[in-house]
Design an enzyme around this catalytic site. Sequence first.
Site, PDB file in Angstrom:
ATOM      1  N   LYS A   9       0.934  -1.076   0.036  1.00  0.00           N
ATOM      2  CA  LYS A   9      -0.119   0.004   0.038  1.00  0.00           C
ATOM      3  C   LYS A   9       0.716   1.486   0.029  1.00  0.00           C
ATOM      4  CE  LYS A   9      -2.145  -0.859   3.905  1.00  0.00           C
ATOM      5  NZ  LYS A   9      -1.423  -2.153   4.257  1.00  0.00           N
ATOM      6  N   ARG A  84      -9.225   1.558   8.988  1.00  0.00           N
ATOM      7  CA  ARG A  84      -8.753  -0.011   9.094  1.00  0.00           C
ATOM      8  C   ARG A  84      -9.699  -0.633  10.126  1.00  0.00           C
ATOM      9  NH1 ARG A  84      -2.751   0.764   8.568  1.00  0.00           N
ATOM     10  NH2 ARG A  84      -1.771  -1.234   9.504  1.00  0.00           N
ATOM     11  N   ARG A 122      11.751  -6.931   4.767  1.00  0.00           N
ATOM     12  CA  ARG A 122      11.526  -5.407   4.486  1.00  0.00           C
ATOM     13  C   ARG A 122      12.515  -4.612   5.321  1.00  0.00           C
ATOM     14  NH1 ARG A 122       5.770  -2.742   4.723  1.00  0.00           N
ATOM     15  NH2 ARG A 122       5.852  -2.760   6.856  1.00  0.00           N
ATOM     16  N   ARG A 155      11.614  -1.998  10.734  1.00  0.00           N
ATOM     17  CA  ARG A 155      10.808  -1.816  11.764  1.00  0.00           C
ATOM     18  C   ARG A 155      10.277  -2.930  12.783  1.00  0.00           C
ATOM     19  NH1 ARG A 155       5.382  -0.058   8.195  1.00  0.00           N
ATOM     20  NH2 ARG A 155       4.485  -1.056   9.955  1.00  0.00           N
ATOM     21  N   ARG A 166      -0.638  -8.926  13.408  1.00  0.00           N
ATOM     22  CA  ARG A 166      -1.064  -7.817  12.439  1.00  0.00           C
ATOM     23  C   ARG A 166      -1.675  -8.454  11.479  1.00  0.00           C
ATOM     24  NH1 ARG A 166       4.288  -5.003  10.096  1.00  0.00           N
ATOM     25  NH2 ARG A 166       3.103  -3.518   9.042  1.00  0.00           N
TER      26      ARG A 166
END
Length: 218
Positions: A9, A84, A122, A155, A166
Site C-alpha cells: 500500500k 482500518r 523489508r 521496523r 498484524r
Amino acid sequence: MLGPPGAGKGTQARRLAERYGFCSVSTGDVLRDAARKQTELGKQAQKRMEAGELVPDTVVDQIVRDRLLDEDARRGVILDGYPRTLGQAHFFERIAECDRIDVLAIGLMVDDEILVARLSARWNCPQCGKIFNASSNPACASGSCGACGAVLVQRKDDRPDVVRERLRVYHRATQPLIDFYRERGKFREVAGEGEPDRIFDSIVKVLNEEEQKRSASL
Ligand code: AMP
C-alpha cells in the site's frame, strides 16, 4: 488503499500521489513519527504498534480529519492504512459526505504466507521513506539507502511474530471493510503479487475505468 500489512500500500500510494499530484497520507507514518519524537500521541501509540495492535479509532480519526484540512489535501488524497476498522470507515464516510469527497477503496490482495516473507525481509529508509526488500536486494540488509544514503532500519513490527498478529488483526478488523465498500459500489480489487510496476499499471487502469464510469453517469 485497503489491504493487509505488506501488500504494498505504501509503495503504491506514494507512486499514485506522484502521478496524480495528490498527497499521500499514511496513518502508520504519522504515528511512527510521533513515537520517534516521543510526543504524547506517540507514547500512547508506541506500545500498541510494537505489539501489532491497532491504535484507538478516535486517535487515527483525528489525525486524518486534521490532515484533510491542510491546503495540499484539497486536490486529492491517497489514504494508506486508513480506514482500518468499521468504526473508522463510518467516521470517514461522514467526513466524505460533509466535504463531498469522492471515495474509492482499492484493495491490494496478497496471500498471508507471501506477506510474512515479504515483511520479514523489508528494510526502510528513515530519511526518505523508500522501502527495500532483502530477498530481491540482499545488499540492503543493514546497508544504506540507494536513494539518499541514510542507514536503513527494520521496523520492530516487521518481526515474524508481530507480523502474524498484524495479519490476525487485519482479518478480524479490516477485511470487513471490503464488504462495507463493495455494498456502496466503491470497492475495486487489484492483485498485489508480482512486480510493483505491473501492480501500479493495474491500479491506474482501474482508476481510468472508474473515471470513465463516473463521467458517463454525469
Ligand atoms: P502501517 O504502517 O500502516 O502498517 O501501520 C503501523 C501500525 O500503526 C499499525 O500496526 C497500527 O498499530 C497503527 N495504525 C496505523 N494506521 C492505523 C489505523 N487506521 N487504525 C489503527 N491503528 C493504525
